[in-house]
Design a protein around this motif. Structure first.
Motif, PDB file in Angstrom:
ATOM      1  N   LEU A 128       0.831  -1.204   0.000  1.00  0.00           N
ATOM      2  CA  LEU A 128       0.000   0.000   0.000  1.00  0.00           C
ATOM      3  C   LEU A 128       0.865   1.253   0.000  1.00  0.00           C
ATOM      4  N   VAL A 129       0.456   2.205  -0.810  1.00  0.00           N
ATOM      5  CA  VAL A 129       1.090   3.525  -0.838  1.00  0.00           C
ATOM      6  C   VAL A 129      -0.004   4.551  -0.585  1.00  0.00           C
ATOM      7  N   VAL A 130       0.109   5.318   0.492  1.00  0.00           N
ATOM      8  CA  VAL A 130      -0.880   6.338   0.825  1.00  0.00           C
ATOM      9  C   VAL A 130      -0.439   7.655   0.203  1.00  0.00           C
ATOM     10  N   THR A 131      -1.320   8.240  -0.604  1.00  0.00           N
ATOM     11  CA  THR A 131      -0.940   9.456  -1.331  1.00  0.00           C
ATOM     12  C   THR A 131      -1.573  10.725  -0.785  1.00  0.00           C
ATOM     13  N   GLY A 132      -2.602  10.618   0.061  1.00  0.00           N
ATOM     14  CA  GLY A 132      -3.218  11.818   0.611  1.00  0.00           C
ATOM     15  C   GLY A 132      -4.600  11.542   1.166  1.00  0.00           C
ATOM     16  N   ARG A 133      -5.322  12.610   1.448  1.00  0.00           N
ATOM     17  CA  ARG A 133      -6.686  12.527   1.960  1.00  0.00           C
ATOM     18  C   ARG A 133      -7.646  13.070   0.927  1.00  0.00           C
ATOM     19  N   ALA A 134      -8.801  12.399   0.770  1.00  0.00           N
ATOM     20  CA  ALA A 134      -9.797  12.859  -0.202  1.00  0.00           C
ATOM     21  C   ALA A 134     -10.229  14.285   0.100  1.00  0.00           C
ATOM     22  N   LYS A 135     -10.364  14.622   1.392  1.00  0.00           N
ATOM     23  CA  LYS A 135     -10.810  15.958   1.778  1.00  0.00           C
ATOM     24  C   LYS A 135      -9.719  17.006   1.610  1.00  0.00           C
ATOM     25  N   ASP A 136      -8.484  16.551   1.374  1.00  0.00           N
ATOM     26  CA  ASP A 136      -7.377  17.488   1.226  1.00  0.00           C
ATOM     27  C   ASP A 136      -7.102  17.848  -0.228  1.00  0.00           C
ATOM     28  N   ILE A 137      -7.954  17.399  -1.148  1.00  0.00           N
ATOM     29  CA  ILE A 137      -7.773  17.746  -2.551  1.00  0.00           C
ATOM     30  C   ILE A 137      -8.273  19.163  -2.797  1.00  0.00           C
ATOM     31  N   ILE A 138      -7.437  19.971  -3.414  1.00  0.00           N
ATOM     32  CA  ILE A 138      -7.791  21.334  -3.784  1.00  0.00           C
ATOM     33  C   ILE A 138      -8.020  21.352  -5.288  1.00  0.00           C
ATOM     34  N   ILE A 139      -9.195  21.790  -5.711  1.00  0.00           N
ATOM     35  CA  ILE A 139      -9.517  21.833  -7.138  1.00  0.00           C
ATOM     36  C   ILE A 139      -9.250  23.248  -7.631  1.00  0.00           C
ATOM     37  N   GLN A 140      -8.222  23.368  -8.446  1.00  0.00           N
ATOM     38  CA  GLN A 140      -7.798  24.682  -8.938  1.00  0.00           C
ATOM     39  C   GLN A 140      -7.884  24.684 -10.457  1.00  0.00           C
ATOM     40  N   ALA A 141      -8.831  25.444 -10.966  1.00  0.00           N
ATOM     41  CA  ALA A 141      -9.031  25.534 -12.421  1.00  0.00           C
ATOM     42  C   ALA A 141      -9.185  24.149 -13.052  1.00  0.00           C
ATOM     43  N   GLY A 142      -9.952  23.284 -12.377  1.00  0.00           N
ATOM     44  CA  GLY A 142     -10.232  21.958 -12.912  1.00  0.00           C
ATOM     45  C   GLY A 142      -9.178  20.915 -12.627  1.00  0.00           C
ATOM     46  N   ARG A 143      -8.094  21.285 -11.972  1.00  0.00           N
ATOM     47  CA  ARG A 143      -7.016  20.346 -11.659  1.00  0.00           C
ATOM     48  C   ARG A 143      -7.071  19.966 -10.192  1.00  0.00           C
ATOM     49  N   ASN A 144      -6.786  18.694  -9.918  1.00  0.00           N
ATOM     50  CA  ASN A 144      -6.707  18.226  -8.539  1.00  0.00           C
ATOM     51  C   ASN A 144      -5.301  18.469  -7.998  1.00  0.00           C
ATOM     52  N   VAL A 145      -5.218  19.207  -6.911  1.00  0.00           N
ATOM     53  CA  VAL A 145      -3.938  19.506  -6.268  1.00  0.00           C
ATOM     54  C   VAL A 145      -3.978  18.930  -4.861  1.00  0.00           C
ATOM     55  N   PHE A 146      -3.019  18.083  -4.515  1.00  0.00           N
ATOM     56  CA  PHE A 146      -2.982  17.475  -3.196  1.00  0.00           C
ATOM     57  C   PHE A 146      -2.301  18.410  -2.202  1.00  0.00           C
ATOM     58  N   ALA A 147      -3.035  18.727  -1.131  1.00  0.00           N
ATOM     59  CA  ALA A 147      -2.501  19.643  -0.124  1.00  0.00           C
ATOM     60  C   ALA A 147      -1.213  19.118   0.492  1.00  0.00           C
ATOM     61  N   THR A 148      -1.132  17.801   0.710  1.00  0.00           N
ATOM     62  CA  THR A 148       0.067  17.241   1.337  1.00  0.00           C
ATOM     63  C   THR A 148       1.307  17.451   0.472  1.00  0.00           C
ATOM     64  N   ASP A 149       1.147  17.388  -0.857  1.00  0.00           N
ATOM     65  CA  ASP A 149       2.283  17.620  -1.748  1.00  0.00           C
ATOM     66  C   ASP A 149       2.722  19.077  -1.682  1.00  0.00           C
ATOM     67  N   VAL A 150       1.740  19.994  -1.661  1.00  0.00           N
ATOM     68  CA  VAL A 150       2.070  21.412  -1.562  1.00  0.00           C
ATOM     69  C   VAL A 150       2.799  21.692  -0.251  1.00  0.00           C
ATOM     70  N   GLU A 151       2.311  21.108   0.842  1.00  0.00           N
ATOM     71  CA  GLU A 151       2.932  21.322   2.152  1.00  0.00           C
ATOM     72  C   GLU A 151       4.365  20.802   2.179  1.00  0.00           C
TER      73      GLU A 151
END
Length: 288
Positions: free
Chosen positions: A185-208
């Motif tokens: 298993l590889v955990v990539t983030g939380r569903a609630k942490d997805i930021i939708i910016q201009a139609g693109r999914n951005v993972f908050a954990t990656d930004v952090e």
């Protein structure tokens, strides 16, 4: 066997005290969230303990495991006798009391899709990765992680609506996103942490993660989140940085660096970089 407990305050005041205690008592197994490993690595030059040759397992769980953190921790304590294979990224949930996946004890940690593998399901536990319609996803495809097994809870205490929301047919919908890579298993983030910016999914954990690395020791904590922008009809990406730095020019330089690194690595635009004092960001009861 003996268990040695340390208060969070004692650890935060001197992070290397954790490892110094392990060396002093001959400890072999311990655990900490990822930020604990990061703090200890950042204070490695202050370590005053004996060798860490007896340490067999250091579990890294409770929050997203960062590959860079694990690498720094291993590198900085290798000279103290710490073996590179003792750090084990793991995954667990209170709803499964507690362990869900563990890697083999003799395995080196590995990375897939930019995230750390947290191993395979423990005995009596099964995992599945599903899409928004509840259908199983193909291997190496990101979806919601679901858990089933003998250790799974019957439900939340006196909260039938919350139970019905997450328990479906004997499976727990965790709200975590991930993929399965060769049974691991590889955990990539939380569903609630997805930021939708201009139609693109951005993972908050990656930004952090990128923002934290861009700021280095100047950032005590980083949080990324969405803020509705009614004028633009999309989400603004906001990065909040806790820092001791008060100089306006240096803060502006940090903000430029964060924007540049996030754009280069993810193609995402940071709309707002906000600074605050260390400890000013609200925390959960567990300190997250």
């Amino acid at each position: 066997y003996a268990i040695h407990l340390m208060s969070p305050e004692s650890f935060v005041m001197r992070p290397t005290r954790w490892l110094e205690t392990l060396a002093r008592v001959g400890g072999t197994v311990s655990c900490a969230p990822n930020f604990g490993f990061e703090l200890a690595a950042s204070r490695a030059d202050r370590y005053e303990g004996a060798g860490l040759e007896r340490v067999r397992v250091l579990l890294n769980g409770a929050e997203a495991v960062q590959p860079a953190t694990v690498g720094r921790f291993v590198d900085r304590f290798r000279s103290r006798g710490l073996r590179p294979d003792v750090v084990l990224p793991v995954y667990g949930m209170a709803e499964n009391t507690l362990a869900v996946t563990f890697p083999p004890l003799d395995a080196r940690w590995s990375v897939a899709e930019g995230a750390v593998s947290v191993g395979s399901p423990v005995a009596g536990t099964s995992i599945s990765v599903i899409d928004a319609d509840g259908r199983p996803k193909a291997e190496r495809s990101v979806g919601e992680i679901c858990i089933s097994g003998a250790s799974l809870m019957d439900g939340y205490f006196r909260n039938e609506s919350a139970t019905a929301e997450v328990l479906r047919g004997g499976w727990l919908r965790t709200g975590d996103l991930g993929l399965v890579d060769d049974g691991r298993l590889v955990v990539t983030g939380r569903a609630k942490d997805i930021i939708i910016q201009a139609g693109r999914n951005v993972f908050a954990t990656d930004v952090e993660r990128i923002a934290r690395e861009a700021c280095g020791h100047q950032a005590a904590a980083v949080a990324a989140f969405a803020r509705k922008n009614e004028d633009r009809g999309t989400d603004d990406l906001v990065v909040l940085i806790e820092t001791l730095e008060c100089d306006a020019a240096r803060r502006a330089s940090m903000a430029r660096c964060v924007r540049g690194e996030v754009l280069a690595a993810m193609g995402a635009r940071v709309d707002v970089v906000q600074f605050c004092a260390v400890g000013a960001t609200p925390r959960t009861t567990s300190g997250k």
